[in-house]
Design an enzyme around this catalytic site. Structure first.
Site, mmCIF file in Angstrom:
data_model
loop_
_atom_site.group_PDB
_atom_site.id
_atom_site.type_symbol
_atom_site.label_atom_id
_atom_site.label_comp_id
_atom_site.label_asym_id
_atom_site.label_seq_id
_atom_site.Cartn_x
_atom_site.Cartn_y
_atom_site.Cartn_z
ATOM 1 N N HIS A 307 72.046 38.430 57.080
ATOM 2 C CA HIS A 307 73.132 38.163 56.125
ATOM 3 C C HIS A 307 74.448 38.659 56.698
ATOM 4 C CE1 HIS A 307 75.339 37.886 52.329
ATOM 5 N NE2 HIS A 307 74.427 36.980 52.026
ATOM 6 N N ARG A 316 67.864 39.735 45.418
ATOM 7 C CA ARG A 316 67.446 38.448 44.847
ATOM 8 C C ARG A 316 66.096 38.045 45.438
ATOM 9 N NH1 ARG A 316 72.591 35.096 46.490
ATOM 10 N NH2 ARG A 316 72.054 36.173 48.418
ATOM 11 N N ASP A 362 67.062 33.182 50.304
ATOM 12 C CA ASP A 362 66.393 31.922 50.617
ATOM 13 C C ASP A 362 64.978 32.096 51.156
ATOM 14 O OD1 ASP A 362 68.635 30.411 49.862
ATOM 15 O OD2 ASP A 362 69.608 30.878 51.764
HETATM 16 N N1 CMX Z 1 67.572 34.746 63.197
HETATM 17 C C1 CMX Z 1 68.010 34.805 64.478
HETATM 18 N N2 CMX Z 1 69.177 35.340 64.839
HETATM 19 C C2 CMX Z 1 69.927 35.864 63.861
HETATM 20 C C3 CMX Z 1 69.538 35.878 62.522
HETATM 21 C C4 CMX Z 1 68.299 35.271 62.204
HETATM 22 N N3 CMX Z 1 67.852 35.179 60.958
HETATM 23 N N4 CMX Z 1 70.499 36.463 61.789
HETATM 24 C C5 CMX Z 1 71.483 36.815 62.646
HETATM 25 N N5 CMX Z 1 71.131 36.432 63.895
HETATM 26 C C6 CMX Z 1 71.939 36.521 65.112
HETATM 27 C C7 CMX Z 1 73.212 35.707 64.934
HETATM 28 O O1 CMX Z 1 72.965 34.319 65.150
HETATM 29 C C8 CMX Z 1 74.117 36.342 65.934
HETATM 30 O O2 CMX Z 1 73.755 35.837 67.204
HETATM 31 P P1 CMX Z 1 74.884 35.543 68.338
HETATM 32 O O3 CMX Z 1 75.529 36.865 68.599
HETATM 33 O O4 CMX Z 1 74.104 34.981 69.466
HETATM 34 O O5 CMX Z 1 75.841 34.546 67.701
HETATM 35 C C9 CMX Z 1 73.723 37.805 65.872
HETATM 36 O O6 CMX Z 1 72.389 37.836 65.307
HETATM 37 C C10 CMX Z 1 74.622 38.646 65.000
HETATM 38 O O7 CMX Z 1 74.723 38.021 63.762
HETATM 39 P P2 CMX Z 1 75.032 38.868 62.410
HETATM 40 O O8 CMX Z 1 76.365 39.502 62.572
HETATM 41 O O9 CMX Z 1 73.863 39.728 62.099
HETATM 42 O O10 CMX Z 1 75.044 37.718 61.316
HETATM 43 P P3 CMX Z 1 76.247 36.742 60.947
HETATM 44 O O11 CMX Z 1 77.098 37.423 59.939
HETATM 45 O O12 CMX Z 1 76.922 36.191 62.154
HETATM 46 O O13 CMX Z 1 75.444 35.536 60.281
HETATM 47 C C11 CMX Z 1 73.830 34.530 58.870
HETATM 48 C C12 CMX Z 1 74.828 35.673 59.012
HETATM 49 C C13 CMX Z 1 73.286 34.503 57.451
HETATM 50 C C14 CMX Z 1 74.541 33.190 59.142
HETATM 51 C C15 CMX Z 1 72.678 34.748 59.890
HETATM 52 O O14 CMX Z 1 72.004 35.939 59.567
HETATM 53 C C16 CMX Z 1 71.700 33.592 59.923
HETATM 54 O O15 CMX Z 1 71.946 32.604 60.620
HETATM 55 N N6 CMX Z 1 70.536 33.701 59.192
HETATM 56 C C17 CMX Z 1 69.579 32.621 59.121
HETATM 57 C C18 CMX Z 1 70.073 31.537 58.180
HETATM 58 C C19 CMX Z 1 70.024 32.004 56.733
HETATM 59 O O16 CMX Z 1 69.017 32.511 56.263
HETATM 60 N N7 CMX Z 1 71.122 31.762 56.001
HETATM 61 C C20 CMX Z 1 71.184 32.048 54.544
HETATM 62 C C21 CMX Z 1 72.146 33.173 54.207
HETATM 63 C C22 CMX Z 1 72.275 33.310 52.721
HETATM 64 C C23 CMX Z 1 73.221 32.276 52.174
HETATM 65 O O17 CMX Z 1 74.422 32.337 52.487
HETATM 66 O O18 CMX Z 1 72.794 31.413 51.434
#
Ligand code: CMX
Length: 428
Positions: A307, A316, A362
């Site tokens: 997140h 949630r 989710d």
């Molecule tokens: N799987 C793999 N890698 C992940 C990850 C996951 N679930 N969550 C974070 N990372 C990675 C990021 O892609 C990022 O990689 P890069 O440095 O190569 O770009 C790194 O870890 C750091 O990311 P972060 O600062 O922890 O997370 P962000 O704030 O950039 O992104 C989010 C947040 C939600 C987009 C990301 O955790 C993600 O893509 N999760 C999976 C998709 C998801 O479940 N989305 C739903 C979120 C809830 C919503 O908004 O509805």
């Protein structure tokens, strides 16, 4: 006048005065700073906007009007809508009045169904929903009254649009489902049912107190998530141009349709189903671990985990998981969600990239929907949208009430940043 409008009419002048006084006394006080990483990095952590309906704390997660979401899981969505807008729980009389307001505004215009019927049969359900909301823009009271109303009345017109839209959204969303998945004729609303139960009814899912409660919980938990997430921020920005609530909500929900945001629940259940198919049933922890590494090594994300703000398990998810344990723990889908829950955070921790390895909302919601007969997971973001419209619209009404101006943050070029850091370095 509805009791909700009466309550807001009494509140709005005081709220305006309070903000005016705050700005007069502290308009120049700094509350945040921005570094280069944040400017390139999605403005993460930059405190640059106001949202009074809810906050998201890294540790506690969603807090609606000062109340952590886990204290609100027994509330029905209409109560949450009242709380989002007023900061109070509604009395029995106020709740009944809000329900009757929503009931009397039901009725999706016939031309909306004509437009949806004209769309390609394989359109994504989110495209259908958001197009339909946009098509209904001609109903906007805000747009119709724009040239004749004063600024102080904007919120009242926005409230009209919000109540009309919310009253119609379950019917619209259920119609999208039945049309998109060839479920037969649309099902008319049942006047005796509440907002969430009526949605279950119009979807044509098996009806029981349990399925109603699942939907009430789903619509309550997804209702809002402060102001800076993609859908809320987008809705706020579009609404700040005084585009009416139909334009603003449709825009916000287009953001919710992204796989890193609301579409993650579709992705998440898709992933769970792939695991079940690949391993011929509920996978073992070792098998899930192997697949998680495959995803990460292939440059993909594990859907439902991580997140932008949270640094703990999403409450949630906790609420959905508790409901699932009680009502659907026998099914392969819920069991697979559990194995994933017990495995994915460890893999993410080992990889060390994600700042938050824990499940978000989710990760668990799809298993419940699946259990209660909603097996078409490309539809799940539409459910999320029906709920999130409450938060988007509440924020929009408040923003019109307090006279939020048009959004216009400043951008600079990469060259500008390079020059800036070079001159800062030579000066230091
Ligand atoms: N799987 C793999 N890698 C992940 C990850 C996951 N679930 N969550 C974070 N990372 C990675 C990021 O892609 C990022 O990689 P890069 O440095 O190569 O770009 C790194 O870890 C750091 O990311 P972060 O600062 O922890 O997370 P962000 O704030 O950039 O992104 C989010 C947040 C939600 C987009 C990301 O955790 C993600 O893509 N999760 C999976 C998709 C998801 O479940 N989305 C739903 C979120 C809830 C919503 O908004 O509805």
């Amino acid at each position: 006048m509805s009791l909700l409008k009466q309550k807001l009419s009494a509140r709005v002048p005081a709220l305006r005065d309070e903000i005016k006084a705050l700005l007069a006394a502290h308009g120049e006080t700094k509350i945040s700073e921005v570094n280069v990483g944040q400017a390139f990095g999605g403005m993460r952590g930059v405190m640059g906007m106001i949202c009074d309906t809810s906050q998201v704390s890294p540790e506690t997660g969603l807090i609606i009007r000062g109340r952590p979401i886990l204290e609100l899981t027994d509330k029905w969505p209409e109560e949450i809508l009242w709380l989002l807008l007023t900061g109070e729980n509604p009395s029995a009389e106020e709740l009944a009045d809000l329900r009757s307001e929503l009931k009397k505004r039901e009725g999706v215009p016939a031309y909306v169904w004509d437009v949806l019927r004209a769309m390609p049969a394989d359109s994504h359900p989110m495209t259908m929903l958001n197009s339909a909301i946009l098509v209904m823009q001609k109903e906007s009271v805000f747009a119709a009254r724009y040239h004749e109303m004063g600024k102080n009345e904007y919120w009242e017109a926005a409230l009209e649009d919000a109540l009309n839209m919310l009253a119609r959204l379950p019917e619209l969303a259920a119609g999208v489902y039945r049309m998109r998945y060839n479920k037969g004729e649309r099902i008319a609303p049942d006047a005796s049912l509440d907002w969430a139960a009526n949605y279950v009814h119009m979807l044509g899912l098996p009806e029981s107190e349990d399925s109603y409660n699942m939907m009430r919980l789903y619509l309550t938990l997804h209702s809002d998530h402060e102001g800076g997430n993609v859908s809320a921020f987008t809705c706020h920005t579009v609404g700040s141009a005084l585009s009416d609530p139909y334009y603003a909500v449709s825009a916000g929900l287009n953001g919710l349709a992204g796989p890193l945001h609301g579409l993650a629940n579709q992705e998440c259940l898709g992933f769970v189903m792939q695991l079940i198919e690949r391993f011929g049933g509920v996978p073992t922890h070792a098998q899930v671990e192997e697949v998680c590494w495959e995803l990460l090594n292939g440059g993909h994300v594990i859907p439902g985990y991580g997140h932008a703000v949270l640094r703990a398990e999403d409450p949630r998810f906790t609420a959905f998981y508790a409901f699932g344990k009680k009502h659907c723990s026998d099914g392969d889908v819920f069991k697979t969600v559990s194995v994933l829950y017990e495995t994915a955070p460890e893999v993410l921790k080992k990889q060390g990239k994600a700042k938050n390895p824990w499940p978000n909302v989710d990760a668990g919601s799809g298993a419940l929907l699946y259990h209660y007969g909603l097996t078409e997971f490309a539809y799940y973001t539409v459910l999320f949208s029906v709920s999130r419209a409450m938060g988007l619209l509440s924020q929009l009404i408040i923003n019109r009430a307090i006279g939020s101006p048009i959004m216009r943050p400043k951008s600079e070029s990469t060259e500008w940043v390079k020059n800036f850091v070079a001159s800062a370095a030579s000066a230091g």
